[in-house]
Design a protein around this motif. Structure first.
Motif, short mmCIF file in Angstrom:
data_model
loop_
_atom_site.label_atom_id
_atom_site.label_comp_id
_atom_site.label_asym_id
_atom_site.label_seq_id
_atom_site.Cartn_x
_atom_site.Cartn_y
_atom_site.Cartn_z
N THR A 246 0.84 -1.20 0.00
CA THR A 246 0.00 0.00 0.00
C THR A 246 0.88 1.26 0.00
O THR A 246 2.02 1.24 0.45
CB THR A 246 -0.92 0.05 1.24
N GLY A 247 0.33 2.35 -0.51
CA GLY A 247 0.98 3.65 -0.41
C GLY A 247 2.06 3.87 -1.45
O GLY A 247 2.24 3.10 -2.40
N ASP A 248 2.84 4.94 -1.23
CA ASP A 248 3.88 5.35 -2.17
C ASP A 248 5.11 4.46 -2.14
O ASP A 248 6.01 4.61 -2.97
CB ASP A 248 4.31 6.79 -1.88
N THR A 249 5.18 3.54 -1.19
CA THR A 249 6.36 2.68 -1.08
C THR A 249 6.22 1.40 -1.90
O THR A 249 7.15 0.59 -1.93
CB THR A 249 6.61 2.30 0.39
N VAL A 250 5.11 1.21 -2.58
CA VAL A 250 4.89 -0.01 -3.37
C VAL A 250 5.82 0.00 -4.59
O VAL A 250 5.90 0.98 -5.33
CB VAL A 250 3.42 -0.10 -3.84
N LEU A 251 6.52 -1.09 -4.78
CA LEU A 251 7.39 -1.25 -5.95
C LEU A 251 6.54 -1.63 -7.17
O LEU A 251 5.55 -2.35 -7.04
CB LEU A 251 8.43 -2.34 -5.70
N ASP A 252 6.96 -1.13 -8.33
CA ASP A 252 6.26 -1.46 -9.57
C ASP A 252 7.30 -1.90 -10.61
O ASP A 252 7.97 -1.09 -11.21
CB ASP A 252 5.47 -0.26 -10.08
N ILE B 85 14.89 5.25 -7.48
CA ILE B 85 15.68 4.30 -6.71
C ILE B 85 15.14 4.29 -5.29
O ILE B 85 15.07 5.34 -4.64
CB ILE B 85 17.17 4.68 -6.70
N CYS B 86 14.70 3.13 -4.83
CA CYS B 86 14.16 3.00 -3.48
C CYS B 86 15.24 2.47 -2.53
O CYS B 86 16.05 1.62 -2.91
CB CYS B 86 12.97 2.06 -3.47
N ARG C 75 13.47 5.83 2.02
CA ARG C 75 13.43 7.00 1.14
C ARG C 75 13.57 6.54 -0.31
O ARG C 75 13.81 5.36 -0.58
CB ARG C 75 14.58 7.96 1.48
N SER C 76 13.43 7.49 -1.20
CA SER C 76 13.71 7.22 -2.62
C SER C 76 14.38 8.44 -3.21
O SER C 76 14.31 9.54 -2.67
CB SER C 76 12.42 6.88 -3.37
N PHE C 77 15.06 8.24 -4.34
CA PHE C 77 15.71 9.36 -5.03
C PHE C 77 15.77 9.04 -6.51
O PHE C 77 15.35 7.96 -6.95
CB PHE C 77 17.10 9.65 -4.47
#
Length: 357
Positions: free
Chosen positions: A179-185, A208-209, A219-221
């Motif tokens: 769920t949320g913005d942390t889901v990998l696709d 990049i997660c 975090r991601s960048f």
């Protein structure tokens, strides 16, 4: 980097960057065809290649650009790493597993598993993972890397998660978010830094997660800021990742035909778009054919040097290897950098610009 545990080391406090100098081109079509990944050893370069269609194997070349031999048989190979015992691990998205190969001292690298007699009885060779969505099962695995204990991390692309195994193939843990913005696709590449953080290229999210040792998203960048008023391309299909001894992060930005370099904090540094010259093996082939010589003379020479859909990037010491997938070659660069201690560089300012006065 991060292919075997002795390669994960503490980077210097800071560095002085001198640049990234083009060094050499190795390989050619029919030898390093559709090269996906590579491993450097003292004398040999192992290059993971795909067939023009289904199939793939490993080609051995050297710094003289000699074609030594080819071995292995894969369906749709993606990445390759080597452990401290010199075993090769190859992820195969077509077979939904990671193959393990060792040098038997006679025939060279062969799949770990049964003897010839057992093969006749269809005994299964040693493979990590099998198709599925449960713990320890894989769907189209791609990136692979080791942590400091040489536990194996596998990017389980089709299941949008990361799975961790020991070297015997036992499942240890799973990293995923639903769920949320942390889901990998469609995650793809993976590397582990000196802190034990797990960096994953998130292909469809173009970022990049970063996960901590326990597998929690932190975090991601990946954003590349507009500089000097010029527009720049953002990440588009980030694939393989590597981390060098300075802590710099290299990302094969496949759809943009380049490698993007970030510092250890994820700040954009620069990009490599390609500077290839004619490889030695390519020169030998072209010089033997007047027809090919004429066709090359008629071609768009500006395009010869550029990267085309690089799938991976690997760093060994100061050397940067880029498997140039669409051009069937390796482009090699050499980084110039100098370590700095805390006493040699001014403290990081708390304002965005430090003027030299």
């Amino acid at each position: 980097m991060t292919q075997a545990k002795e390669r994960i080391k503490e980077p210097p406090y800071a560095i002085l960057r001198g640049g990234y100098k083009y060094k050499e081109t190795l390989g050619m079509r029919r030898v390093t065809t559709y090269c996906m990944d590579m491993v450097e050893t003292e004398d040999i370069l192992y290059v993971l290649i795909r067939a023009d269609g289904v199939g793939g194997n490993i080609r051995r070349i050297n710094w003289k650009d000699e074609d030594l031999d080819v071995f292995g048989s894969f369906t749709w190979p993606v990445q390759m790493i080597q452990d401290s015992e010199r075993k090769l691990y190859v992820s195969d998205e077509g077979k939904h597993c990671v193959y393990v190969l060792k040098d038997d001292g006679e025939k060279g690298y062969v799949a770990i598993g049964p003897t010839a007699d057992a093969q006749k009885s269809n005994t299964k060779t040693f493979e990590i993972g099998e198709y599925g969505s449960g713990d320890g099962q894989l769907d189209s695995p791609s990136g692979i890397c080791f942590d400091e204990n040489e536990d194996l991390y596998v990017v389980d692309t089709g299941n949008n998660r990361i799975q961790k195994f020991d070297k015997n193939g036992n499942h240890l843990s799973t990293i995923e978010s639903k769920t949320g913005d942390t889901v990998l696709d469609m995650p793809w590449g993976i590397a582990i830094n000196h802190k034990g953080e797990i960096l994953v290229s998130d292909w469809r999210n173009n970022r990049i997660c970063v996960f901590d040792k326990s597998g929690e998203f932190t975090r991601s960048f990946g954003e590349i800021h507009i500089s000097l008023g010029q527009e720049v391309n953002q990440l588009d299909g980030p694939a393989g990742i590597s981390i060098d001894d300075d802590g710099d992060i290299y990302v094969a930005d496949r759809n943009n035909n380049r490698v993007v370099i970030y510092d250890r904090e994820g700040k954009y540094v620069t990009q490599i778009i390609g500077d290839a010259t004619l490889s030695q093996i390519g020169k030998t082939y072209i010089m033997s054919s007047p027809r090919v010589l004429r066709l090359r003379e008629m071609a768009n020479r500006e395009q010869w040097r550029l990267l085309r859909a690089p799938a991976s990037v690997r760093t060994y010491g100061k050397l940067i290897y880029i498997p140039d997938f669409g051009c069937h070659r390796l482009q090699v660069y050499e980084k110039e950098s100098y370590p700095l201690s805390k006493d040699e560089i001014f403290e990081e300012p708390n304002h965005p610009t430090l003027y030299n006065v």
